[in-house]
Design an enzyme around this catalytic site. Structure first.
Site, PDB file in Angstrom:
ATOM      1  N   ASP A  25       0.834  -1.208   0.000  1.00 40.42           N
ATOM      2  CA  ASP A  25       0.000   0.000   0.000  1.00 40.42           C
ATOM      3  C   ASP A  25       0.871   1.261   0.000  1.00 40.42           C
ATOM      4  OD1 ASP A  25      -2.324   1.437   0.028  1.00 40.42           O
ATOM      5  OD2 ASP A  25      -2.820   1.042   2.116  1.00 40.42           O
ATOM      6  N   ARG A  38       0.019   9.363  -9.866  1.00 42.28           N
ATOM      7  CA  ARG A  38      -0.061   8.076  -9.161  1.00 42.28           C
ATOM      8  C   ARG A  38       0.692   6.972  -9.913  1.00 42.28           C
ATOM      9  NH1 ARG A  38      -3.715   7.529  -5.228  1.00 42.28           N
ATOM     10  NH2 ARG A  38      -4.023   5.332  -5.720  1.00 42.28           N
ATOM     11  N   GLU A  72     -11.918  -4.827  -5.602  1.00 41.32           N
ATOM     12  CA  GLU A  72     -12.403  -3.452  -5.376  1.00 41.32           C
ATOM     13  C   GLU A  72     -11.617  -2.435  -6.218  1.00 41.32           C
ATOM     14  OE1 GLU A  72     -11.905  -5.629  -2.678  1.00 41.32           O
ATOM     15  OE2 GLU A  72     -14.074  -5.963  -2.772  1.00 41.32           O
ATOM     16  N   ASN A  73     -10.422  -2.816  -6.637  1.00 43.41           N
ATOM     17  CA  ASN A  73      -9.592  -1.853  -7.381  1.00 43.41           C
ATOM     18  C   ASN A  73     -10.172  -1.469  -8.746  1.00 43.41           C
ATOM     19  OD1 ASN A  73      -6.456  -3.148  -6.064  1.00 43.41           O
ATOM     20  ND2 ASN A  73      -7.640  -1.386  -5.402  1.00 43.41           N
ATOM     21  N   ARG A  76     -11.292   2.157  -9.396  1.00 47.36           N
ATOM     22  CA  ARG A  76     -10.365   3.271  -9.670  1.00 47.36           C
ATOM     23  C   ARG A  76     -10.563   3.779 -11.103  1.00 47.36           C
ATOM     24  NH1 ARG A  76      -4.837   2.364  -6.285  1.00 47.36           N
ATOM     25  NH2 ARG A  76      -5.891   1.753  -4.390  1.00 47.36           N
ATOM     26  N   ARG A 197      -5.348  -2.665   8.396  1.00 45.09           N
ATOM     27  CA  ARG A 197      -6.474  -3.550   8.094  1.00 45.09           C
ATOM     28  C   ARG A 197      -6.042  -4.594   7.070  1.00 45.09           C
ATOM     29  NH1 ARG A 197      -8.358   1.640   6.421  1.00 45.09           N
ATOM     30  NH2 ARG A 197      -7.777   1.991   4.248  1.00 45.09           N
TER      31      ARG A 197
HETATM   32  C1  FPP Z   1      -1.609   0.304  -3.395  1.00 48.98           C
HETATM   33  O1  FPP Z   1      -1.221   1.641  -3.471  1.00 48.98           O
HETATM   34  C2  FPP Z   1      -1.052  -0.479  -4.468  1.00 48.98           C
HETATM   35  C3  FPP Z   1      -1.776  -1.109  -5.435  1.00 48.98           C
HETATM   36  C4  FPP Z   1      -3.235  -1.021  -5.514  1.00 48.98           C
HETATM   37  C5  FPP Z   1      -1.149  -1.892  -6.496  1.00 48.98           C
HETATM   38  C6  FPP Z   1       0.175  -2.512  -6.238  1.00 48.98           C
HETATM   39  C7  FPP Z   1       0.866  -2.646  -7.524  1.00 48.98           C
HETATM   40  C8  FPP Z   1       2.195  -2.566  -7.740  1.00 48.98           C
HETATM   41  C9  FPP Z   1       3.161  -2.484  -6.645  1.00 48.98           C
HETATM   42  C10 FPP Z   1       2.738  -2.532  -9.124  1.00 48.98           C
HETATM   43  C11 FPP Z   1       2.798  -3.779  -9.924  1.00 48.98           C
HETATM   44  C12 FPP Z   1       2.694  -5.069  -9.232  1.00 48.98           C
HETATM   45  C13 FPP Z   1       3.381  -6.198  -9.551  1.00 48.98           C
HETATM   46  C14 FPP Z   1       3.117  -7.477  -8.832  1.00 48.98           C
HETATM   47  C15 FPP Z   1       4.435  -6.207 -10.580  1.00 48.98           C
HETATM   48  P1  FPP Z   1      -2.361   2.734  -3.556  1.00 48.98           P
HETATM   49  O2  FPP Z   1      -2.498   3.123  -4.959  1.00 48.98           O
HETATM   50  O3  FPP Z   1      -3.599   2.224  -2.912  1.00 48.98           O
HETATM   51  O4  FPP Z   1      -1.715   3.874  -2.728  1.00 48.98           O
HETATM   52  P2  FPP Z   1      -2.470   4.979  -1.870  1.00 48.98           P
HETATM   53  O5  FPP Z   1      -3.218   4.240  -0.793  1.00 48.98           O
HETATM   54  O6  FPP Z   1      -1.363   5.806  -1.358  1.00 48.98           O
HETATM   55  O7  FPP Z   1      -3.379   5.709  -2.817  1.00 48.98           O
END
Ligand code: FPP
EC number: 2.5.1.-
Length: 244
Positions: A25, A38, A72-73, A76, A197
């Site tokens: 995260d 982002r 849930e993503n 976005r 969480r």
């Molecule tokens: C959460 O940060 C991260 C994600 C939803 C995606 C994770 C993906 C990667 C690390 C890149 C590619 C993955 C692989 C396995 C190669 P957020 O966007 O929710 O951050 P925030 O809470 O600060 O908005």
């Protein structure tokens, strides 16, 4: 793979977790702090994935699970979903050779249906080409949600029972239908970037896992941070309900 750039010789290998699951995260907030989009944070996050996969394999972790994209993503913005899918493709294209060399067995866990065809095919290719490897299991959760997984496993087990294929629905029969069947349960869950969480991650499988929350954002979660987390795990007293 190049060796991890942190000295982990002091850690007691016997006290390492067997299966580490990570909620990566904070990519967005990390980027915002730098007044960057982002997508910049997600790209930095992908670079971190490489480091943590390599160190996990080098140090002798049996399985590493990374939560890359939850059901849930999809909420976005379309562009951000597109960036995340492209990064996954880019990661696998670039790293597959290394994973093969390192003996890592890749496993996709999640629902295929909504994933772009190109993502499905690279996930298949990664699983197929690494299936005979005997090193670390690298499990990437994409379009994954634990409640849906549990409901589906219960439904499948009940279906088998109704068809007379099994005599009762018990834990063993139920677990056969989880998407993680065959993997040890995670014994250590790490979540970066301050939130405390679980967010629908492997709810059944992490029943006895140790939890570790850090304020460090995923793009800053380097080998040193990982080592500190593993050291904390090594010092914890795991009793599984017993008194020893
Ligand atoms: C959460 O940060 C991260 C994600 C939803 C995606 C994770 C993906 C990667 C690390 C890149 C590619 C993955 C692989 C396995 C190669 P957020 O966007 O929710 O951050 P925030 O809470 O600060 O908005």
């Amino acid at each position: 793979m190049a060796k991890a750039n942190v000295d982990f010789s002091a850690i007691d290998r016997e006290k390492l977790p067997k299966h580490v699951a990570i909620i990566m995260d904070g990519n967005g907030r990390w980027a915002k702090k730098r007044m960057m989009p982002r997508s910049f944070g997600h790209r930095a996050g992908m670079e971190r994935v490489k480091d943590i996969v390599r160190m996990s394999s080098d140090i002798g972790i049996s399985a590493l699970t990374l939560y890359a994209f939850s059901t849930e993503n999809w909420k976005r913005p379309k562009e951000e979903v597109g960036v995340l899918m492209s990064l996954l493709i880019e990661y696998l294209r670039r790293e597959l050779g290394e994973l093969l060399k390192e003996g890592v067995r890749f496993r996709f866990v999640g629902m295929r249906d909504r994933l772009p065809a190109e993502v499905q095919s690279i996930l298949d290719e990664a699983m197929e080409s690494t299936k005979d490897n005997t090193g670390m299991d690298l499990c990437v959760l994409v379009n994954y949600g634990s409640r849906a997984e549990i409901v589906e496993a219960a439904r499948l087990a009940a279906e088998e029972y109704a068809a007379g294929k099994i005599s009762e629905v018990n834990a063993e029969e139920f677990e056969k239908h989880l998407m993680t069947a065959g993997l040890p349960d995670p014994d250590f869950v790490i979540r970066t970037s301050g939130e405390q969480r679980i967010s629908n991650l492997l709810l059944y499988q992490i029943a006895y896992a140790e939890l570790y929350f850090t304020d460090v954002a995923w793009p800053d979660f380097d080998e040193k941070e990982y080592l500190a987390a593993l050291q904390q795990f090594a010092g914890r007293n795991r009793r599984f309900g017993d008194i020893k």
